[in-house]
Design a protein around this motif. Sequence first.
Motif: not given
Length: 164
Positions: A60-86
Amino acid sequence: MVAGLVWFKPWALWVDETVNEALPTVSATSLSRTPSVTPSATATTAPTGPTTVVQGTFISHEHTTTGTVKLIRLPDGSHVVRLENLDTSSGPDLRVWLTDAPVREGTAGWRVFDDGTYVSLGKLKGNKGDQNYAVPADTDLAGLTSVAIWCDRFDVSFGAAELA
């Protein structure tokens, strides 16, 4: 007074928006393309599903913030940032940033994310839930070591996660 209310949008702090997106298996751009060649036998050794490259837990910084973040590589080589349980506060002009800034506890970490290199992945879709943000194909991921929920209006981090 009206101008102040429009600028600060205090009601946004009490309005929750939950987003529950599934983990993508291919990028949106690969869905619109037709392969020009037939996959070879060696293509079967490539990962068939999404692969987590790095991940972290929000602090948390300015506001209480919880959850996880993942940098995920997809099968085609592209990437996504995934926020989970934010779970964070809603607010005006919140963005998801992939950055090179160190994640620091307390007020020392609130304003560092716009000091160096960052890539805006777009507006925060919701302040709760599971969400995916496409990383632009031309992004050099080397050195980008954190994700921040950034309030562009007030130049402050609501929360951030170090990717390791």
